[in-house]
Write an enzyme that holds these catalytic residues in place. Structure first.
Site, PDB file in Angstrom:
ATOM      1  N   GLY A 213       0.837  -1.202   0.000  1.00 34.90           N
ATOM      2  CA  GLY A 213       0.000   0.000   0.000  1.00 34.90           C
ATOM      3  C   GLY A 213       0.865   1.242   0.000  1.00 34.90           C
ATOM      4  N   ASN A 214       0.264   2.375   0.307  1.00 36.23           N
ATOM      5  CA  ASN A 214       1.046   3.610   0.433  1.00 36.23           C
ATOM      6  C   ASN A 214       0.390   4.517   1.462  1.00 36.23           C
ATOM      7  OD1 ASN A 214      -0.880   5.493  -0.961  1.00 36.23           O
ATOM      8  ND2 ASN A 214      -0.516   4.058  -2.642  1.00 36.23           N
ATOM      9  N   HIS A 215       1.023   5.632   1.755  1.00 37.58           N
ATOM     10  CA  HIS A 215       0.587   6.495   2.865  1.00 37.58           C
ATOM     11  C   HIS A 215      -0.489   7.510   2.479  1.00 37.58           C
ATOM     12  CE1 HIS A 215       3.389   4.900   5.700  1.00 37.58           C
ATOM     13  NE2 HIS A 215       4.422   5.155   4.911  1.00 37.58           N
TER      14      HIS A 215
END
Ligand code: CTP
Length: 400
Positions: A213-215
């Protein structure tokens, strides 16, 4: 769908006989989808009960500057909060006294305090006896309110409480609703438009408990959705996993998890929308295999083979017919050149550049500093602002 859906309406009732019709007005506003709060003058309580109005509006009704519960100190009814809460204020009926006070900034009751603290559109439905209505002082006050930019809903001809017949009746509640809707439609630039927005990250499963995923917080996409909804649009918000909720009732959230799910959700509706904005931070890669069971750390260190995800925005560019299409770019070098090239390659109408070289930018924050690049070549730089203000700037560019 009424343009009043999701709008906060502050109804100010002053003390004239026409106040007996205001429960019907509240009901019509609520039926149209508005959130209604009522502020009355003390004199209005002689004509209609606060209980009727609070029951129909589903909200407490206020008439005094303070409220006091048994055995407790009085609490201030915050007129500033009420005024700022309102997307529009409707004063019906507006008596001679109230009109005069509004025109001259007199503030001797809570309704007037709310009015003087408001910065939303104001609608005024005067009601009084015919000679009073025709009196130059009242006509001058109405003209003054019109000059302030308020919308006057003129009194109607007919039978009056005095027994006389003539101009002075408050506009009927259903006609007030129609007039307010018509006026708002004229001033809501995205009324009747459908806007599609992608937001948030996507999660690409590795096994049943892990993902890539990512932030991304989704805040920019959600701010764009709220702005579009406030401008009257019907918004479809295809959102990856975020901690956010959409507030405006014009927004339909379509929750997705993976890039593939986002792709499918987007193309289910894309052909029907007028504006599409890709604000999501879509994962660029997903594992080729998703392990059926949790990968145990006792086994050998796994190698996760990745494949590229589909570029949703590029595909929207390919399938574009009538849509205005806007993308985002996150660049660390040759920012303007790279973003402009991305705009051309993905067949966009514009692209919003976030520079990672700027310490204020980034996924999680509440602020953003962007540059808007139009496909025709114009470039507009903006200062660091809240994401809500950035969303406003972005729609100003789209609509220019
Ligand atoms: N986008 C998308 N689907 C993807 C990847 C990106 O819709 N699979 C959209 C994003 O929502 C954003 C824009 O495309 O509007 C970003 O383009 P992208 O090519 O991913 O640019 P960067 O993230 O800036 O990365 P890179 O420069 O490496 O291409």
């Amino acid at each position: 769908m009424s343009i009043l859906r999701g709008k906060n309406v502050l109804l100010g009732i002053s003390g004239g006989i026409a106040a007996y019709k205001t429960p019907l007005l509240v009901r019509a506003l609520v039926k149209a989808g508005a959130e209604v709060k009522v502020v009355m003058t003390p004199a209005a309580e002689d004509f209609v009960t606060p209980l009727t109005l609070s029951t129909l509006s589903n909200n407490p009704v206020v008439a005094q500057f303070t409220t006091q519960k048994d055995g407790e100190y009085p609490e201030w009814n915050n007129h500033v909060d009420l005024a700022l809460w309102a997307d529009l204020m409707l004063i019906a009926p507006a008596t001679s006294n109230t009109l005069s006070a509004m025109a001259h900034a007199r503030c001797n009751n809570l309704l007037l305090a709310c009015y003087l603290s408001s910065n939303c559109p104001v609608f005024v439905a005067p009601a009084m006896d015919l000679d009073m209505y025709a009196h130059p002082a009242n006509q001058r006050n109405l003209a003054q309110l019109e000059a302030f930019g308020h919308h006057i809903l003129p009194a109607q001809e007919g039978f009056l409480a005095s027994g006389l017949e003539g101009k002075g009746r408050m506009m009927e509640p259903e006609d007030i609703l129609v007039q307010v809707e018509k006026t708002l439609q004229k001033t809501a630039p995205l009324y009747g438009k459908k806007v599609l927005i992608t937001a948030g990250p996507t999660y690409e499963a590795i096994d049943p408990v892990r993902f890539i995923g990512n932030h991304s917080s989704g805040k920019m996409g959600y701010a764009l959705a709220e702005t579009a909804a406030h401008k009257g649009a019907e918004v479809l918000l295809v959102s990856g996993p975020t901690a956010l909720t959409a507030k405006h009732s014009n927004i339909t959230v379509i929750p997705v998890v993976s890039a593939q799910e986002m792709y499918s959700a987007v193309f289910e509706v894309y052909a029907t929308v007028d504006i599409a904005i890709a604000a999501a931070a879509v994962a660029d890669f997903s594992p080729t295999q998703v392990a059926a069971q949790k990968i145990k750390k006792t086994a050998a260190i796994p190698v996760i083979e990745l494949q590229p995800t589909k570029d949703i925005l590029a595909q929207m560019g390919e399938e574009k017919n009538k849509q205005y299409l806007l993308g985002f770019a996150l660049e660390t070098e040759n920012e303007l050149e790279n973003a402009t090239e991305k705009c051309r390659r993905k067949k966009l109408d514009g692209i919003v550049l976030n520079s990672l070289n700027d310490p204020h930018d980034g996924f999680g924050g509440d602020q953003n500093k962007v540059t808007f690049i139009h496909a025709e070549g114009d470039i507009v730089h903006f200062d660091l602002k809240s994401k809500a203000a950035v969303a406003q700037d972005i729609f100003d560019q789209i609509l220019r």
